[in-house]
Design a protein around this motif. Structure first.
Motif, PDB file in Angstrom:
ATOM      1  N   GLY A 302       0.807  -1.221   0.000  1.00 46.84           N
ATOM      2  CA  GLY A 302       0.000   0.000   0.000  1.00 46.84           C
ATOM      3  C   GLY A 302       0.834   1.262   0.000  1.00 46.84           C
ATOM      4  N   MET A 303       1.914   1.267   0.766  1.00 44.31           N
ATOM      5  CA  MET A 303       2.801   2.426   0.802  1.00 44.31           C
ATOM      6  C   MET A 303       3.351   2.728  -0.579  1.00 44.31           C
ATOM      7  SD  MET A 303       6.392   2.927   2.901  1.00 44.31           S
ATOM      8  CE  MET A 303       7.167   1.602   1.943  1.00 44.31           C
ATOM      9  N   CYS A 304       3.856   1.714  -1.252  1.00 43.83           N
ATOM     10  CA  CYS A 304       4.430   1.921  -2.583  1.00 43.83           C
ATOM     11  C   CYS A 304       3.359   2.339  -3.596  1.00 43.83           C
ATOM     12  CB  CYS A 304       5.127   0.651  -3.054  1.00 43.83           C
ATOM     13  SG  CYS A 304       6.571   0.199  -2.072  1.00 43.83           S
ATOM     14  N   GLY A 307       2.429   6.023  -2.850  1.00 49.91           N
ATOM     15  CA  GLY A 307       3.525   6.923  -3.160  1.00 49.91           C
ATOM     16  C   GLY A 307       3.798   7.063  -4.644  1.00 49.91           C
ATOM     17  N   LEU A 308       3.743   5.948  -5.368  1.00 48.45           N
ATOM     18  CA  LEU A 308       4.100   5.968  -6.787  1.00 48.45           C
ATOM     19  C   LEU A 308       2.935   6.393  -7.684  1.00 48.45           C
ATOM     20  CD1 LEU A 308       6.193   2.664  -6.940  1.00 48.45           C
ATOM     21  CD2 LEU A 308       7.066   5.013  -6.997  1.00 48.45           C
ATOM     22  N   LEU A 309       1.724   6.021  -7.303  1.00 46.39           N
ATOM     23  CA  LEU A 309       0.579   6.246  -8.189  1.00 46.39           C
ATOM     24  C   LEU A 309      -0.430   7.243  -7.648  1.00 46.39           C
ATOM     25  CD1 LEU A 309      -0.113   2.487  -9.095  1.00 46.39           C
ATOM     26  CD2 LEU A 309       1.219   4.150 -10.398  1.00 46.39           C
ATOM     27  N   GLY A 310      -0.241   7.706  -6.413  1.00 48.92           N
ATOM     28  CA  GLY A 310      -1.254   8.534  -5.773  1.00 48.92           C
ATOM     29  C   GLY A 310      -1.551   9.837  -6.482  1.00 48.92           C
ATOM     30  N   GLU A 311      -0.520  10.551  -6.923  1.00 48.13           N
ATOM     31  CA  GLU A 311      -0.742  11.843  -7.577  1.00 48.13           C
ATOM     32  C   GLU A 311      -1.566  11.664  -8.849  1.00 48.13           C
ATOM     33  OE1 GLU A 311       1.789  15.743  -9.186  1.00 48.13           O
ATOM     34  OE2 GLU A 311       2.840  13.967  -8.413  1.00 48.13           O
ATOM     35  N   PHE A 312      -1.184  10.683  -9.661  1.00 48.39           N
ATOM     36  CA  PHE A 312      -1.932  10.422 -10.895  1.00 48.39           C
ATOM     37  C   PHE A 312      -3.362   9.988 -10.591  1.00 48.39           C
ATOM     38  CE2 PHE A 312      -3.403   7.111 -13.869  1.00 48.39           C
ATOM     39  CZ  PHE A 312      -3.554   7.887 -15.024  1.00 48.39           C
ATOM     40  N   MET A 329       1.375  12.212  -1.003  1.00 49.73           N
ATOM     41  CA  MET A 329       0.949  10.819  -1.122  1.00 49.73           C
ATOM     42  C   MET A 329       1.975   9.861  -0.516  1.00 49.73           C
ATOM     43  SD  MET A 329      -2.052  11.046  -2.213  1.00 49.73           S
ATOM     44  CE  MET A 329      -2.173   9.304  -1.849  1.00 49.73           C
ATOM     45  N   TRP A 330       3.273  10.197  -0.577  1.00 47.00           N
ATOM     46  CA  TRP A 330       4.262   9.348   0.093  1.00 47.00           C
ATOM     47  C   TRP A 330       4.088   9.406   1.614  1.00 47.00           C
ATOM     48  CZ3 TRP A 330       6.880   5.358  -1.260  1.00 47.00           C
ATOM     49  CH2 TRP A 330       7.288   5.174  -2.585  1.00 47.00           C
ATOM     50  N   TYR A 331       3.768  10.586   2.141  1.00 48.68           N
ATOM     51  CA  TYR A 331       3.505  10.688   3.584  1.00 48.68           C
ATOM     52  C   TYR A 331       2.302   9.826   3.968  1.00 48.68           C
ATOM     53  CZ  TYR A 331       6.662  14.734   3.465  1.00 48.68           C
ATOM     54  OH  TYR A 331       7.743  15.562   3.299  1.00 48.68           O
ATOM     55  N   TYR A 332       1.255   9.886   3.153  1.00 49.25           N
ATOM     56  CA  TYR A 332       0.085   9.048   3.425  1.00 49.25           C
ATOM     57  C   TYR A 332       0.421   7.568   3.242  1.00 49.25           C
ATOM     58  CZ  TYR A 332      -3.684  12.387   4.257  1.00 49.25           C
ATOM     59  OH  TYR A 332      -4.509  13.329   4.829  1.00 49.25           O
ATOM     60  N   GLY A 333       1.317   7.255   2.314  1.00 48.34           N
ATOM     61  CA  GLY A 333       1.721   5.866   2.115  1.00 48.34           C
ATOM     62  C   GLY A 333       2.434   5.295   3.328  1.00 48.34           C
ATOM     63  N   GLY A 385       2.665  19.765   4.665  1.00 51.57           N
ATOM     64  CA  GLY A 385       2.997  19.731   6.085  1.00 51.57           C
ATOM     65  C   GLY A 385       1.921  19.036   6.891  1.00 51.57           C
ATOM     66  N   VAL A 386       0.654  19.230   6.521  1.00 50.30           N
ATOM     67  CA  VAL A 386      -0.444  18.529   7.197  1.00 50.30           C
ATOM     68  C   VAL A 386      -0.311  17.023   6.983  1.00 50.30           C
ATOM     69  CG1 VAL A 386      -2.941  18.202   7.281  1.00 50.30           C
ATOM     70  CG2 VAL A 386      -1.998  20.505   7.019  1.00 50.30           C
ATOM     71  N   ALA A 387       0.004  16.616   5.751  1.00 53.18           N
ATOM     72  CA  ALA A 387       0.179  15.190   5.460  1.00 53.18           C
ATOM     73  C   ALA A 387       1.346  14.604   6.253  1.00 53.18           C
ATOM     74  CB  ALA A 387       0.397  14.991   3.958  1.00 53.18           C
ATOM     75  N   LEU A 388       2.424  15.363   6.378  1.00 50.78           N
ATOM     76  CA  LEU A 388       3.574  14.907   7.158  1.00 50.78           C
ATOM     77  C   LEU A 388       3.201  14.733   8.628  1.00 50.78           C
ATOM     78  CD1 LEU A 388       6.574  14.250   7.524  1.00 50.78           C
ATOM     79  CD2 LEU A 388       7.027  16.724   7.620  1.00 50.78           C
ATOM     80  N   GLY A 389       2.455  15.675   9.173  1.00 57.31           N
ATOM     81  CA  GLY A 389       2.009  15.565  10.559  1.00 57.31           C
ATOM     82  C   GLY A 389       1.116  14.359  10.779  1.00 57.31           C
ATOM     83  N   PHE A 390       0.268  14.057   9.806  1.00 61.62           N
ATOM     84  CA  PHE A 390      -0.587  12.873   9.908  1.00 61.62           C
ATOM     85  C   PHE A 390       0.249  11.602   9.938  1.00 61.62           C
ATOM     86  CE2 PHE A 390      -3.123   9.537   7.783  1.00 61.62           C
ATOM     87  CZ  PHE A 390      -4.120   9.397   8.735  1.00 61.62           C
ATOM     88  N   MET A 391       1.263  11.540   9.096  1.00 61.51           N
ATOM     89  CA  MET A 391       2.164  10.387   9.077  1.00 61.51           C
ATOM     90  C   MET A 391       2.833  10.203  10.441  1.00 61.51           C
ATOM     91  SD  MET A 391       5.722   9.948   6.995  1.00 61.51           S
ATOM     92  CE  MET A 391       6.565  10.904   8.271  1.00 61.51           C
ATOM     93  N   ILE A 392       3.269  11.286  11.029  1.00 61.21           N
ATOM     94  CA  ILE A 392       3.946  11.224  12.330  1.00 61.21           C
ATOM     95  C   ILE A 392       3.027  10.622  13.387  1.00 61.21           C
ATOM     96  CG2 ILE A 392       4.859  12.662  14.207  1.00 61.21           C
ATOM     97  CD1 ILE A 392       5.963  14.549  12.024  1.00 61.21           C
ATOM     98  N   SER A 393       1.758  10.986  13.365  1.00 61.81           N
ATOM     99  CA  SER A 393       0.821  10.482  14.370  1.00 61.81           C
ATOM    100  C   SER A 393       0.706   8.960  14.310  1.00 61.81           C
ATOM    101  CB  SER A 393      -0.554  11.133  14.186  1.00 61.81           C
ATOM    102  OG  SER A 393      -1.135  10.730  12.960  1.00 61.81           O
ATOM    103  N   GLU A 394       0.637   8.395  13.115  1.00 63.78           N
ATOM    104  CA  GLU A 394       0.495   6.954  12.991  1.00 63.78           C
ATOM    105  C   GLU A 394       1.786   6.224  13.373  1.00 63.78           C
ATOM    106  OE1 GLU A 394      -2.160   5.557  12.777  1.00 63.78           O
ATOM    107  OE2 GLU A 394      -3.592   6.773  11.654  1.00 63.78           O
ATOM    108  N   LEU A 395       2.934   6.810  13.057  1.00 63.51           N
ATOM    109  CA  LEU A 395       4.202   6.185  13.432  1.00 63.51           C
ATOM    110  C   LEU A 395       4.398   6.180  14.950  1.00 63.51           C
ATOM    111  CD1 LEU A 395       6.606   7.587  10.680  1.00 63.51           C
ATOM    112  CD2 LEU A 395       5.816   5.231  10.929  1.00 63.51           C
TER     113      LEU A 395
END
Length: 419
Positions: A302-304, A307-312, A329-333, A385-395
């Motif tokens: 799912g991460m890959c 990250g690779l296809l999310g923008e498209f 999308m990589w942060y969400y991945g 930055g919001v996406a990065l913060g979301f990633m941090i919460s899950e980690l």
């Protein structure tokens, strides 16, 4: 009182996997027909308002569910007496109906302050519609290993509502069919599910003191679920508060695609939970390890993919105006990998062992760090930055619960060896 058992906890794992795969797959594909139409008809303001109403309603539904979606399947999977199963169903519905009477109006009020000015009423309706998701009967049928009932009482009504909504929006150019039909489908599915389990009395013969005692007993799990819901629902509202509606619309698209992906995590978790927790299972350690490995592999895939296809994919689904960036999308991945990895640790190890204090600690710290990170990084770097913060919460959540989960797995292995 007789309760319909559906497939039962003894269904073969392959059959169970097929059922729990097909049902969410249909439920996932249906919104893919609706949301691209809604995004283009409503424009960026309508898309943002739809998404922020969903976000507020999703948090409301988590509060209303009061931990039953987490604890309930394990409770049902380890219960064999028909009368006890009926009691679990009635107790859950009684608690959640009382909470819904309080939470739904509050969710509608909160959505007023976050909506685009042209879509205030619509945003309120979306918040109400998605708050009612907290009344879902799915947890009960997950515990019974019965995907057929989930299809009949949840997926089918929502599928019909989704297809009708897409048609009405396309023909009329109005988004109002979405919340109206979603509310109707939620109530119809719940009533049908209640009928299928034999109409156990909800309020008759119960005391308010008993209900309050049950709420206190599940407070820890409910707080875990509620705190998790804070940062799960936060990205779109925080993106709107810290930036422009256009930026929040971009985060809404990334968030939607991410949640489509999470259907796979839910499917795998639902498939393996009852199998992993069967009371008479031989070598439970191997079943736990199998579930952990399967979720980790799914997380990497799912991460890959995100990250690779999310923008498209977001450009194709929701239009170039609302597409997400590759970085977001990589942060969400990475967040997807963390969620998938933590799912079997929480659902199969810590919660069934009532070691909720570790999950509560991880969720509390994750929510605090995540929401603060989303706000600070959103102001500094915009939607990414919001996406990065979301990633941090899950980690943060994953790193905190991992040691306790390993300890519980070793304890489970020792207990099995001793018996």
């Amino acid at each position: 009182m007789k309760v319909m058992r559906g497939m039962g906890s003894k269904s073969p794992l392959l059959r169970r996997f097929a059922g729990f795969t097909f049902v969410p797959l249909v439920g996932t594909l249906a919104p893919l027909l609706l949301l691209p139409i809604a995004a283009r008809v409503g424009g960026i303001d309508g898309w943002y308002s739809l998404s922020v109403g969903q976000a507020v309603g999703t948090f409301g539904s988590i509060v209303i569910s009061y931990g039953w979606n987490v604890l309930g399947p394990a409770l049902v999977a380890t219960t064999s007496a028909e009368e006890s199963l009926s009691a679990h169903w009635a107790e859950s519905l009684r608690e959640r109906l009382l909470l819904a009477a309080i939470v739904v109006p509050i969710a509608a009020l909160i959505s007023v302050f976050l909506a685009s000015p042209e879509y205030v009423g619509f945003t309120m309706a979306m918040a109400v519609a998605f708050s009612l998701g907290g009344l879902t009967p799915n947890w009960y049928f997950i515990g019974r290993g019965d995907p057929t009932s989930i299809a009949l009482y949840d997926m089918l009504p929502k599928l019909v509502a989704t297809l009708l909504t897409a048609l009405i929006i396309f023909m009329t150019g109005s988004l109002w069919a979405y919340p109206a039909l979603w509310i109707l489908s939620s109530l119809v599915g719940l009533l049908a599910a209640h009928r299928s389990v034999g109409y156990p009395p909800i309020f008759r013969g119960s005391r308010i003191s008993t209900t309050l005692r049950g709420l206190r007993k599940r407070l820890g799990v409910a707080m875990i679920d509620g705190l998790g819901g804070v940062y799960i629902s936060a990205p779109v509202p925080i993106a709107g508060a810290t930036g422009s509606i256009a930026g929040a619309g971009m985060i809404a698209s990334a968030d939607k695609l991410y949640r489509f992906g999470l259907i796979a995590v839910t499917t795998l978790g639902n498939t393996l939970q009852a199998w992993t927790l069967e009371p008479d299972a031989p070598n439970p350690r191997n079943r736990h390890l199998g579930a952990i490995l399967a979720h980790t592999i799914l997380g990497v895939i799912g991460m890959c993919g995100l990250g690779l296809l999310g923008e498209f994919a977001t450009s194709l689904l929701f239009g170039a105006e609302a597409k997400a960036t590759g970085a977001a999308m990589w942060y969400y991945g990475i967040a997807f990998l963390a969620v998938s990895s933590s799912t079997p640790l929480i659902r199969n190890l810590l919660v069934p062992a009532f070691k909720t204090r570790f999950v509560l600690a991880g969720t509390s710290i994750g929510a605090l760090v995540g929401v603060a990170s989303m706000f600070v990084l959103g102001n500094a770097a915009g939607p990414e930055g919001v996406a990065l913060g979301f990633m941090i919460s899950e980690l943060v959540l994953l790193f905190i619960i991992a040691p306790a989960s390993v300890g519980q797995l070793l304890l489970t292995d020792r207990e099995a060896s001793a018996s």
